[in-house]
Design a protein around this motif. Sequence first.
Motif, PDB file in Angstrom:
ATOM      1  N   ALA A 171      23.359 -40.872 -20.282  1.00  0.00           N
ATOM      2  CA  ALA A 171      22.383 -39.944 -19.681  1.00  0.00           C
ATOM      3  C   ALA A 171      23.069 -38.659 -19.240  1.00  0.00           C
ATOM      4  O   ALA A 171      22.564 -37.553 -19.491  1.00  0.00           O
ATOM      5  N   LYS A 228      17.545 -33.231 -18.296  1.00  0.00           N
ATOM      6  CA  LYS A 228      16.569 -32.622 -19.192  1.00  0.00           C
ATOM      7  C   LYS A 228      15.820 -31.463 -18.532  1.00  0.00           C
ATOM      8  O   LYS A 228      15.299 -30.587 -19.219  1.00  0.00           O
ATOM      9  N   ASP A 280      18.945 -38.794 -16.192  1.00  0.00           N
ATOM     10  CA  ASP A 280      18.378 -38.318 -17.452  1.00  0.00           C
ATOM     11  C   ASP A 280      17.358 -37.205 -17.218  1.00  0.00           C
ATOM     12  O   ASP A 280      17.378 -36.176 -17.899  1.00  0.00           O
TER      13      ASP A 280
END
Length: 611
Positions: A209, A185, A181
Amino acid sequence: MLLLKPIRLRTRQISQYASAASQELSAPKAVSTTPPKGLNFYISTLQTRASVDQLHKLHAEILKTHFSRNIFLLTRLAHAYLKFGCLNIGERFVVSIIKNPPLFLWNERIKCYARKGRYRESIDLYYEMVRSGYKPNAFTFTFVLPACAGLKSVKDCRRVHTDVLWFGCEYNEFVITALIDVYGKCGDLSSARQLFDEMPVKKTASCNALMAAFVLDEKFDDALSLFNEMKKLGIPSDTITMVRVLQSCASLGALQQGRWVHEQIIRTQMVVNVQLGSALINMYARCGSIEEAHHVFEEMPKKDLIAWTSIICGYGMHGLAHLSESLFLRMVSHGLRPDAITFVGVLSGFSHNGMVEKGWYYFKKMSDEFNVKPVLEHYSCMVDMLGRAGRLNEAENLLKHITVKPDSMIWGGLLTACKIHKNVEMAERVVSKILELDPTNAGWHVLMSNIYATCGKWDQVAKMWGKIKDLKLEKQPGWSSIEVTGQIHTFLVFDQSHLMSKEIYSYLKYVKERMKVEGYVPETSVVFEKVDEETKEEMVFCHSERLAIAFGILSTLDGDVLRVMKNLRVCVDCHNVIKFISGIECREIIVRDAKRFHCFKDGVCSCGDYW
């Protein structure tokens, strides 16, 4: 022996409770038959507190007893405060009394900082913990990694990842999922993918994710491929999965796949909460089926601001300003207050219809009545609205007096308006500002070159292309895509890579003759090169949206609606051609270009030739 003093908290409620407790202790007591409460009672009671107020009351009660000096109980009390997000109180416990806090208290502090958006402090606290000799566990990593994601710090993520390996947590599925995750990001998609591929057992959370990472990086095809892989492996989907898949379908214009996902949701009896409902509305609206979007909206048992905003923005992007405004008023009548995004939807609808006065009215209403401060997106709508209406001076004046710093995109809206209205003088002022902000984007150079070309300034055109060459900039290619039987087919200008290219070009030659019989005259002014008219006709003949539409007509049944997605603004000639084709073939053709939706039917377009 040093006696520890109970912590004195600067909380009005605690002070009140403590004062009452003090009065109670000093007052004459009646003989009580109730046995005194032991340590176990307070420990178990701490776990059942449902609110901060209840926790304050229990704390005040503890202050009346000799347990107010019990480190174990105070540690649990600090932990309870941190779980409720009372960071300042929890920290004062640690600093004033608990000199060597246990690992779970470090973890809770790290998590609390992260949840409050204090990401740097959360990460630094983790580093301090490790330096102090503590060994982090799986919980520690799942608490500190979201802070790395919040900062979008690949450097911190990799440092924590090294600790994950060092402290032997590399096989913990929750930790690996958190790492996937964070890398996603932070924009490090390759690391996220590698971690996912190396997982011995893949579950829903890890798939979600990676899918979120694909969506964030606009790898929508990869997101759908992962979804299909989940089905093959028997990994169950949840609401989060479906939201990500619907976001991908919306971005690709994959209506048929989006419908199939919707059928899956219904068949598995998945609860359509407001997040999933809003994702469905957005998918249908962005894929060109506003009727289905509206149906989903009306069927939702509970509608929050996000759902209302989704349908309002959907009607706005389709240019149905009157329906967008009607829904806005209906939402307000239900007691919901619009936010900044809601007003973007309303204003964009007015922009697509040239409703300038209405636009100004709602722009002022936004701050005056609803206390929503205008941001860049609102100003962008207004500049676009004024510019397309030919009110260029008003648009430029607005940009000079806005309360936020304009970016290249908002200036680009005005530059596009200069092209439409052939205002070279203003365009030169505007492009100079744009290139200060975004000098390496070839699109701005190309747009200015086209503005010079519309006015026959070919020496300036040559200079602009010279700059593009000198700076080694790459022009974004125009493409169009169409979904047929669940597959996305993408075309470039002059594209001959498709298996049906021969049939596509034959159809376009056929329909060109049909259109000429019905009065079609090529609009060659959209070709910004100094070539003869015949060459210009050939150049517009092979624009990507025409190839996509030709393929759609050849590959679908008579009467089927065609939905085409285009990454750039549709040109005037293609707009005219699609109107002719819709009439000749008796087809509804919906085109989503970079600006808005166009619905072609019976030889006319829903935009009224205003876009």
